[in-house]
Scaffold this motif. Sequence first.
Motif, mmCIF file in Angstrom:
data_model
loop_
_atom_site.group_PDB
_atom_site.id
_atom_site.type_symbol
_atom_site.label_atom_id
_atom_site.label_comp_id
_atom_site.label_asym_id
_atom_site.label_seq_id
_atom_site.Cartn_x
_atom_site.Cartn_y
_atom_site.Cartn_z
ATOM 1 N N VAL A 127 -14.096 14.808 117.564
ATOM 2 C CA VAL A 127 -13.879 15.821 118.500
ATOM 3 C C VAL A 127 -12.682 15.320 119.303
ATOM 4 N N PHE A 128 -12.688 13.705 119.579
ATOM 5 C CA PHE A 128 -11.660 13.459 120.393
ATOM 6 C C PHE A 128 -10.202 13.414 119.770
ATOM 7 N N THR A 129 -10.251 13.111 118.353
ATOM 8 C CA THR A 129 -9.094 13.185 117.330
ATOM 9 C C THR A 129 -8.683 14.704 117.529
ATOM 10 N N SER A 130 -9.482 15.749 117.306
ATOM 11 C CA SER A 130 -9.096 17.147 117.406
ATOM 12 C C SER A 130 -8.579 17.587 118.563
ATOM 13 N N MET A 131 -9.126 17.147 119.731
ATOM 14 C CA MET A 131 -8.586 17.346 121.023
ATOM 15 C C MET A 131 -7.301 16.750 121.261
ATOM 16 N N SER A 132 -6.932 15.616 120.583
ATOM 17 C CA SER A 132 -5.640 14.789 120.749
ATOM 18 C C SER A 132 -4.763 15.739 120.103
ATOM 19 N N SER A 133 -4.924 16.233 118.821
ATOM 20 C CA SER A 133 -3.934 16.969 118.256
ATOM 21 C C SER A 133 -3.573 18.311 118.973
ATOM 22 N N TYR A 134 -4.620 18.972 119.417
ATOM 23 C CA TYR A 134 -4.482 20.174 120.180
ATOM 24 C C TYR A 134 -3.808 20.110 121.069
ATOM 25 N N LEU A 135 -4.386 19.244 122.178
ATOM 26 C CA LEU A 135 -3.412 19.148 123.448
ATOM 27 C C LEU A 135 -2.203 18.330 123.599
ATOM 28 N N ALA A 136 -1.777 17.582 122.287
ATOM 29 C CA ALA A 136 -0.387 17.165 122.226
ATOM 30 C C ALA A 136 0.249 18.176 121.683
ATOM 31 N N GLY A 137 0.086 19.221 120.992
ATOM 32 C CA GLY A 137 0.714 20.434 120.555
ATOM 33 C C GLY A 137 1.110 21.419 121.888
ATOM 34 N N ARG A 138 0.114 21.389 122.753
ATOM 35 C CA ARG A 138 -0.095 22.258 123.958
ATOM 36 C C ARG A 138 0.975 21.658 124.852
ATOM 37 N N SER A 139 1.010 20.339 124.864
ATOM 38 C CA SER A 139 2.036 19.455 125.744
ATOM 39 C C SER A 139 3.436 19.635 125.462
ATOM 40 N N LYS A 154 8.421 12.849 129.250
ATOM 41 C CA LYS A 154 7.499 12.938 127.980
ATOM 42 C C LYS A 154 6.598 14.093 128.090
ATOM 43 N N ASN A 155 6.080 14.453 126.926
ATOM 44 C CA ASN A 155 4.979 15.283 126.690
ATOM 45 C C ASN A 155 3.590 14.941 127.274
#
Length: 141
Positions: A101-113, A134-135
């Motif tokens: 879940v942490f990994t998937s949230m990292s991917s999603y929120l990195a894209g949003r940032s 930075k993002n």
Amino acid sequence: FYYALIATLVAYAGDPTPSASAVKIGTALFAIGIAGNFYHHYLLARLRNSSMGQNGTGGKKKYVAPRGGMFECVAAPHYLFELVGWLGMAIASNHLNVFLVFTSMSSYLAGRSVAQNEFNRKKFAADEWPEDRKNLIPFVF
């Protein structure tokens, strides 16, 4: 409420006997994540009030560049602190699903940032939103 529910679910899905140090580190990271997320959402809410006038009814809405906290370093510090909270839960539970879940949230929120930073660069002048901001992770990404 959401975080309390997730924390409870994680507690039941996690390692039944996590190490004391993992619980302490995870709990500390979770608390830092919650506090940082709350603080940066508070800063964003203050922007909304100031952009609409003192009583919230004045004139046309306008975008205002966020200031304060870690907004000076990254485009979305509230996302960063949300990830810190998720990492804390993953460490405290020591469960593969929570790390996923942490990994998937990292991917999603990195894209949003990234999207948020691109929007802000187009919306604000260079003195309001520097090109080198930075993002998500200060000085790195």
